[in-house]
Design a protein around this motif. Structure first.
Motif, short mmCIF file in Angstrom:
data_model
loop_
_atom_site.label_atom_id
_atom_site.label_comp_id
_atom_site.label_asym_id
_atom_site.label_seq_id
_atom_site.Cartn_x
_atom_site.Cartn_y
_atom_site.Cartn_z
N LEU A 27 0.82 -1.21 0.00
CA LEU A 27 0.00 0.00 0.00
C LEU A 27 0.86 1.26 0.00
N ILE A 28 1.95 1.24 0.75
CA ILE A 28 2.84 2.40 0.78
C ILE A 28 3.47 2.62 -0.60
N GLN A 29 3.86 1.53 -1.26
CA GLN A 29 4.41 1.65 -2.61
C GLN A 29 3.35 2.18 -3.59
N LEU A 30 2.12 1.74 -3.42
CA LEU A 30 1.03 2.22 -4.26
C LEU A 30 0.78 3.70 -4.01
N TYR A 31 0.85 4.12 -2.76
CA TYR A 31 0.63 5.53 -2.42
C TYR A 31 1.70 6.42 -3.06
N VAL A 32 2.93 5.95 -3.09
CA VAL A 32 4.01 6.73 -3.70
C VAL A 32 3.71 6.99 -5.17
N LYS A 33 3.11 6.02 -5.84
CA LYS A 33 2.78 6.17 -7.26
C LYS A 33 1.48 6.92 -7.48
N ASN A 34 0.55 6.81 -6.52
CA ASN A 34 -0.76 7.42 -6.68
C ASN A 34 -1.27 7.85 -5.30
N SER A 35 -0.97 9.07 -4.93
CA SER A 35 -1.40 9.52 -3.60
C SER A 35 -2.91 9.68 -3.58
N SER A 36 -3.53 8.87 -2.75
CA SER A 36 -4.98 8.83 -2.66
C SER A 36 -5.39 8.72 -1.19
N PRO A 37 -6.46 9.41 -0.79
CA PRO A 37 -6.90 9.28 0.60
C PRO A 37 -7.34 7.86 0.94
N PHE A 38 -7.82 7.11 -0.06
CA PHE A 38 -8.23 5.72 0.19
C PHE A 38 -7.03 4.84 0.53
N VAL A 39 -5.94 5.05 -0.17
CA VAL A 39 -4.74 4.26 0.08
C VAL A 39 -4.16 4.63 1.44
#
Length: 88
Positions: A27-39
């Motif tokens: 999830l942290i790696q995903l957030y780095v690519k796509n900052s989203s409040p859901f992530v």
């Protein structure tokens, strides 16, 4: 349809701490690519699940670090959910 675009990253009662840690890293790696409040909210949920897991973390220093990390991600979630008033 659920407002959460990443339903696969929810925490279930059958998840083991190692699985939760792995999901948190993803999830942290995903957030780095796509900052989203859901992530960011999902990261908070996963850290809280780790902290709530009975007898998993006995080291007080590690628990404190996870609490700080949980608050940090909670703030990121809040910031991401705010409408941007000024675009730079």
């Amino acid at each position: 349809m659920s407002p959460n675009p990443y339903p696969l990253f929810s925490v279930s009662q059958s998840d083991k701490p190692e699985q939760i840690k792995l999901k948190t890293k993803l999830l942290i790696q995903l957030y780095v690519k796509n900052s989203s409040p859901f992530v960011a909210s999902a990261v908070v949920e996963h850290i809280a699940a780790l902290l709530a897991y009975p007898k998993y973390i006995s080291d007080i220093e590690e628990r404190c670090q996870l609490r700080k990390m949980e608050k940090h991600w909670c703030c990121l979630s809040w910031i991401d959910s705010q409408p941007h008033l000024i675009d730079i």
